[in-house]
Design an enzyme around this catalytic site. Structure first.
Site, short mmCIF file in Angstrom:
data_model
loop_
_atom_site.label_atom_id
_atom_site.label_comp_id
_atom_site.label_asym_id
_atom_site.label_seq_id
_atom_site.Cartn_x
_atom_site.Cartn_y
_atom_site.Cartn_z
N HIS A 44 0.96 -1.15 -0.15
CA HIS A 44 -0.02 0.23 0.00
C HIS A 44 1.07 1.26 -0.02
CE1 HIS A 44 -3.46 2.51 0.87
NE2 HIS A 44 -2.53 3.11 1.65
N GLU A 45 1.75 1.25 0.67
CA GLU A 45 2.87 2.27 0.95
C GLU A 45 3.35 2.59 -0.28
OE1 GLU A 45 3.41 4.57 3.60
OE2 GLU A 45 1.79 3.34 4.82
N ALA A 163 11.07 15.30 15.85
CA ALA A 163 11.04 16.42 16.86
C ALA A 163 10.88 17.48 15.62
CB ALA A 163 11.92 16.49 17.71
N TYR A 166 7.45 17.01 13.57
CA TYR A 166 6.12 17.23 14.06
C TYR A 166 5.73 18.54 14.82
CZ TYR A 166 5.23 12.72 12.52
OH TYR A 166 5.11 11.56 11.88
N ASP A 191 10.40 17.95 22.43
CA ASP A 191 9.84 18.97 21.51
C ASP A 191 8.47 19.66 22.13
OD1 ASP A 191 7.40 17.51 20.65
OD2 ASP A 191 8.85 16.27 19.95
N ARG A 210 0.94 4.92 12.93
CA ARG A 210 0.97 6.34 12.79
C ARG A 210 -0.21 6.83 13.45
NH1 ARG A 210 2.11 5.16 6.90
NH2 ARG A 210 3.97 6.43 6.44
N GLY A 221 7.16 11.11 6.16
CA GLY A 221 7.41 10.01 7.03
C GLY A 221 6.97 8.91 6.46
N THR A 222 7.87 7.86 6.89
CA THR A 222 7.72 6.28 6.11
C THR A 222 6.86 5.49 7.15
OG1 THR A 222 9.47 5.57 7.17
CG2 THR A 222 9.99 6.32 5.03
N LEU A 224 8.18 4.15 9.69
CA LEU A 224 9.21 2.96 10.11
C LEU A 224 10.16 3.56 11.08
CD1 LEU A 224 9.83 1.09 6.76
CD2 LEU A 224 8.28 0.37 8.66
P1 ADP Z 1 6.62 8.52 10.78
O1 ADP Z 1 7.50 8.40 9.74
O2 ADP Z 1 5.22 8.38 10.55
O3 ADP Z 1 7.03 9.67 11.67
P2 ADP Z 1 7.61 7.07 13.22
O4 ADP Z 1 7.74 5.74 13.21
O5 ADP Z 1 8.86 7.83 13.38
O6 ADP Z 1 7.00 7.36 11.82
O7 ADP Z 1 6.52 7.59 14.11
C1 ADP Z 1 5.26 6.98 14.51
C2 ADP Z 1 4.25 7.82 14.85
O8 ADP Z 1 4.59 8.40 16.26
C3 ADP Z 1 4.19 9.02 13.97
O9 ADP Z 1 3.53 9.06 12.59
C4 ADP Z 1 3.62 10.22 14.69
O10 ADP Z 1 2.18 10.15 14.53
C5 ADP Z 1 4.24 9.61 16.24
N1 ADP Z 1 5.13 10.52 16.74
C6 ADP Z 1 6.43 10.54 16.67
N2 ADP Z 1 7.41 11.33 17.01
C7 ADP Z 1 6.47 12.15 17.22
C8 ADP Z 1 6.64 13.54 17.91
N3 ADP Z 1 7.88 14.00 18.32
N4 ADP Z 1 5.73 14.36 18.28
C9 ADP Z 1 4.22 13.87 18.00
N5 ADP Z 1 4.01 12.51 17.26
C10 ADP Z 1 5.28 11.94 16.90
#
Ligand code: ADP
Length: 273
Positions: A44-45, A163, A166, A191, A210, A221-222, A224
């Protein structure tokens, strides 16, 4: 109590008799479901950016667009290609982490140099995203961590880039390393972003989990990043701590055991950029 799945086989066993063999297949079935979910997620991704890319190619082929329109399309196509590249890179990193033995303790990374490399990337990312953020890297203690420098850098970079990604403009990102009273080392990334509701926190390190799908994608974002962080942390005998609340920002911290640390005698503080 949890539900279990039992597979039962009846084998002929002498004259008119049967031998009943039963086996707990819960774990096997769970692994199977996880593998199927993972393949579906990856497909899907990849399909989403691929569909967009194919659409743009078709438009460019069928309509004679003015030069500036064409450039705009090409730029959007490059973005989609980059999205797929990041995804494939993260998938390869994950599969390497899952398929190799934990790194030995022969290599050492100075915490200061790990932070210096992340700081440059964090500032470049904020600039590329057009964000005004107050990014602070506190002076690090003169300590080295044993393990794989590449893996440690990738874990820390993932936390720092999350950080930055987001936290909205005007916010703050603080990265600080400190020795705890019991001798452990904490690398914390704090953050002032949106924060995360408690029900999501235990699931954040799952692959492709996510909180807000569209925000994750918008910022490249991936899904992962935190799965990679979790693996690196585990492979280094460390602990990942997540402290967050909606509206109150987030702190992601990696805590290394004292046994993985040694003082770094000749680490020179990098010049501020
Ligand atoms: P992504 O590539 O979606 O950022 P991650 O595995 O790094 O995937 O993070 C998973 C999910 O955690 C993110 O989609 C987001 O919803 C949440 N997240 C991660 N870091 C933060 C942050 N610093 N502040 C707010 N939400 C965060």
């Amino acid at each position: 109590l949890r539900p279990v799945r039992i597979a039962v086989h009846l084998h002929p066993y002498g004259e008119g008799r049967k031998l009943m063999l039963s086996r707990d297949v819960t774990a096997v079935e769970q692994a199977d479901t996880m593998r199927r979910d993972f393949v579906a997620n990856v497909s899907h991704e990849i399909r989403t950016p691929l569909t967009v890319l194919a659409g743009f190619v078709e438009t460019l082929q069928s309509i004679d667009l003015p030069q500036d329109e064409r450039q705009r399309y090409l730029q959007m196509m490059a973005q989609q290609a980059q999205r797929m590249q990041s995804l494939v890179n993260d998938l390869l990193t994950l599969s390497r982490l899952e398929g190799s033995p934990p790194p030995g303790a022969a290599e050492w990374s100075a915490v200061g140099s790990l932070l210096a490399q992340c700081e440059y990337d964090a500032r470049s990312l904020a600039k590329a995203m057009g964000k005004r953020l107050e990014i602070t890297f506190a002076p690090p203690p003169a300590v080295e961590v044993s393990g794989s420098p590449t893996e440690l850098l990738s874990a820390l970079s993932n936390l720092v880039s999350n950080a930055v990604r987001y936290t909205p403009s005007g916010g703050e990102v603080v990265v600080a390393a400190r020795r705890l009273d019991d001798g452990r080392l904490e690398l914390a990334v704090r953050d002032t972003g949106p924060g995360i509701a408690p029900e999501h926190i235990p699931r954040l390190t799952e692959r492709f989990y996510r909180v807000d799908r569209s925000r994750s994608r918008e910022t490249g974002g991936t899904g992962l990043g935190l799965a990679i962080v979790k693996h690196v942390v585990q492979r280094h005998g460390a602990e990942l701590r997540i402290d967050s609340a909606v509206g109150a920002g987030s702190t992601f911290a990696i805590v290394f055991p004292a046994a993985r640390l040694r003082p770094s005698a000749n680490f020179a503080q990098p010049a501020a950029t």
